[in-house]
Scaffold this motif. Structure first.
Motif, PDB file in Angstrom:
ATOM      1  N   GLU A 134       0.821  -1.220   0.000  1.00 49.48           N
ATOM      2  CA  GLU A 134       0.000   0.000   0.000  1.00 49.48           C
ATOM      3  C   GLU A 134       0.850   1.264   0.000  1.00 49.48           C
ATOM      4  O   GLU A 134       0.341   2.353  -0.268  1.00 49.48           O
ATOM      5  N   GLY A 135       2.142   1.138   0.337  1.00 44.41           N
ATOM      6  CA  GLY A 135       3.013   2.299   0.417  1.00 44.41           C
ATOM      7  C   GLY A 135       3.018   2.961   1.780  1.00 44.41           C
ATOM      8  O   GLY A 135       3.637   4.012   1.959  1.00 44.41           O
ATOM      9  N   VAL A 136       2.330   2.364   2.765  1.00 39.12           N
ATOM     10  CA  VAL A 136       2.298   2.905   4.127  1.00 39.12           C
ATOM     11  C   VAL A 136       3.610   2.592   4.848  1.00 39.12           C
ATOM     12  O   VAL A 136       4.050   3.333   5.726  1.00 39.12           O
ATOM     13  N   MET A 137       4.225   1.477   4.466  1.00 40.78           N
ATOM     14  CA  MET A 137       5.575   1.148   4.901  1.00 40.78           C
ATOM     15  C   MET A 137       6.434   0.964   3.654  1.00 40.78           C
ATOM     16  O   MET A 137       5.930   0.568   2.598  1.00 40.78           O
ATOM     17  N   LEU A 138       7.722   1.276   3.768  1.00 40.88           N
ATOM     18  CA  LEU A 138       8.630   1.153   2.627  1.00 40.88           C
ATOM     19  C   LEU A 138       9.932   0.496   3.081  1.00 40.88           C
ATOM     20  O   LEU A 138      10.372   0.704   4.216  1.00 40.88           O
ATOM     21  N   ALA A 144      21.284  21.902  -0.442  1.00 41.68           N
ATOM     22  CA  ALA A 144      21.060  20.974   0.660  1.00 41.68           C
ATOM     23  C   ALA A 144      19.757  20.206   0.447  1.00 41.68           C
ATOM     24  O   ALA A 144      18.751  20.769  -0.004  1.00 41.68           O
ATOM     25  N   ALA A 145      19.779  18.923   0.780  1.00 37.00           N
ATOM     26  CA  ALA A 145      18.585  18.096   0.633  1.00 37.00           C
ATOM     27  C   ALA A 145      18.676  16.888   1.552  1.00 37.00           C
ATOM     28  O   ALA A 145      19.767  16.429   1.893  1.00 37.00           O
ATOM     29  N   TYR A 146      17.516  16.379   1.919  1.00 36.29           N
ATOM     30  CA  TYR A 146      17.430  15.158   2.727  1.00 36.29           C
ATOM     31  C   TYR A 146      17.058  14.015   1.798  1.00 36.29           C
ATOM     32  O   TYR A 146      16.037  14.068   1.101  1.00 36.29           O
ATOM     33  N   PHE A 147      17.913  12.991   1.753  1.00 37.31           N
ATOM     34  CA  PHE A 147      17.715  11.876   0.840  1.00 37.31           C
ATOM     35  C   PHE A 147      17.045  10.707   1.547  1.00 37.31           C
ATOM     36  O   PHE A 147      17.445  10.315   2.643  1.00 37.31           O
ATOM     37  N   ILE A 148      16.043  10.150   0.888  1.00 37.32           N
ATOM     38  CA  ILE A 148      15.377   8.939   1.333  1.00 37.32           C
ATOM     39  C   ILE A 148      15.627   7.882   0.267  1.00 37.32           C
ATOM     40  O   ILE A 148      15.104   7.975  -0.848  1.00 37.32           O
ATOM     41  N   ARG A 149      16.467   6.891   0.593  1.00 36.05           N
ATOM     42  CA  ARG A 149      16.807   5.848  -0.380  1.00 36.05           C
ATOM     43  C   ARG A 149      15.987   4.587  -0.071  1.00 36.05           C
ATOM     44  O   ARG A 149      16.149   3.972   0.967  1.00 36.05           O
ATOM     45  N   VAL A 150      15.133   4.250  -1.018  1.00 35.37           N
ATOM     46  CA  VAL A 150      14.232   3.119  -0.868  1.00 35.37           C
ATOM     47  C   VAL A 150      14.822   1.896  -1.573  1.00 35.37           C
ATOM     48  O   VAL A 150      15.300   1.984  -2.705  1.00 35.37           O
ATOM     49  N   TRP A 165       7.384   0.980  -5.753  1.00 31.33           N
ATOM     50  CA  TRP A 165       6.401   1.034  -4.679  1.00 31.33           C
ATOM     51  C   TRP A 165       5.411   2.174  -4.918  1.00 31.33           C
ATOM     52  O   TRP A 165       5.673   3.092  -5.697  1.00 31.33           O
ATOM     53  N   ASN A 166       4.307   2.137  -4.204  1.00 31.79           N
ATOM     54  CA  ASN A 166       3.330   3.218  -4.256  1.00 31.79           C
ATOM     55  C   ASN A 166       3.866   4.407  -3.461  1.00 31.79           C
ATOM     56  O   ASN A 166       3.942   4.365  -2.234  1.00 31.79           O
ATOM     57  N   MET A 167       4.214   5.464  -4.141  1.00 32.81           N
ATOM     58  CA  MET A 167       4.819   6.636  -3.503  1.00 32.81           C
ATOM     59  C   MET A 167       3.799   7.667  -3.021  1.00 32.81           C
ATOM     60  O   MET A 167       4.160   8.648  -2.375  1.00 32.81           O
ATOM     61  N   SER A 168       2.520   7.429  -3.307  1.00 34.07           N
ATOM     62  CA  SER A 168       1.510   8.436  -2.958  1.00 34.07           C
ATOM     63  C   SER A 168       1.400   8.692  -1.450  1.00 34.07           C
ATOM     64  O   SER A 168       1.377   9.858  -1.023  1.00 34.07           O
ATOM     65  N   PRO A 169       1.349   7.659  -0.596  1.00 32.06           N
ATOM     66  CA  PRO A 169       1.257   7.946   0.845  1.00 32.06           C
ATOM     67  C   PRO A 169       2.454   8.745   1.369  1.00 32.06           C
ATOM     68  O   PRO A 169       2.278   9.682   2.156  1.00 32.06           O
TER      69      PRO A 169
END
Length: 209
Positions: A11-15, A34-40, A90-94
């Motif tokens: 569902e994209g609620v957890m990744l 500057a940026a904060y990176f989220i690597r999935v 993954w579902n990135m919408s949430p």
């Protein structure tokens, strides 16, 4: 994986979170900011020169609730870059909805090989020959970043540029392991085709993540 957790990942609620960190954007249009990176984790595109192959197997990265990811991100930056792996696996919408509700600008770096999801303030498309982008990715792209590993990649770049809008910013980036050989060729190409720009992996020169 426990069924309840598996459902939340779907569902994209957890990744499957590989890593998250605050740094300086090293590539493309926003280089030096500057940026904060989220690597999935999770990717089956399989580029042989990928420098984060440890991201490919999603099962090796812990399913993490997006609320935790967003809380961490909010402590550091208003600009968030979601990358991978291949985040559109993954579902990135949430995730993007939650980030934007906290007032953050949300960027993505993607091969575009999967159906689009999520709300993006900046969409960096980096197409790969082994698994080509879906049509919607070309339409959405703010930035086209083509990795140049050999001479044949210039023809690929020109063909890909025909598929994006006139507003899309065009970048050529040397693959790191062959940068000394390819930079002179890229320089010459951009001088002959000034609609393109050069992107370098400046974070590697700066020795930062």
């Amino acid at each position: 994986m426990e069924k309840t957790i598996e459902n939340k990942v779907n569902e994209g609620v957890m990744l499957p979170l590989m890593e998250e960190f605050y740094t300086i954007q090293g590539e493309g249009y926003h280089t030096g900011t500057a940026a904060y990176f989220i690597r999935v984790g999770g990717c089956d595109v399989g580029c042989h020169w990928c420098d984060v192959k440890e991201s490919w197997n999603a099962a090796t990265h812990p399913p993490t609730h997006i609320d935790q990811i967003v809380d961490h991100a909010a402590q550091y930056s208003k600009t968030i870059v979601v990358t991978g792996g291949e985040p559109l696996t993954w579902n990135m919408s949430p995730l993007t909805t939650a980030l934007k509700q906290r007032g953050m600008s949300v960027h993505i770096e993607t091969s575009g090989a999967y159906e689009l999801s999520g709300q993006w303030d900046w969409f960096c498309l980096s197409p790969k020959k082994v698994k080509m982008p879906v049509a919607a990715a070309y339409d959405r792209a703010d930035e086209l970043k083509v990795i140049i590993y050999n001479k044949h990649d210039f023809a690929f770049a020109k063909a890909e540029a025909q598929k994006v809008s006139d507003k899309c910013v065009l970048f050529l980036q040397p693959e790191w392991s062959v940068r000394e050989k390819m930079i002179p060729l890229i320089t010459e190409f951009v001088m002959q085709h000034p609609e393109w720009r050069i992107s370098l992996q400046t974070h590697k020169y700066l020795n930062i993540p």
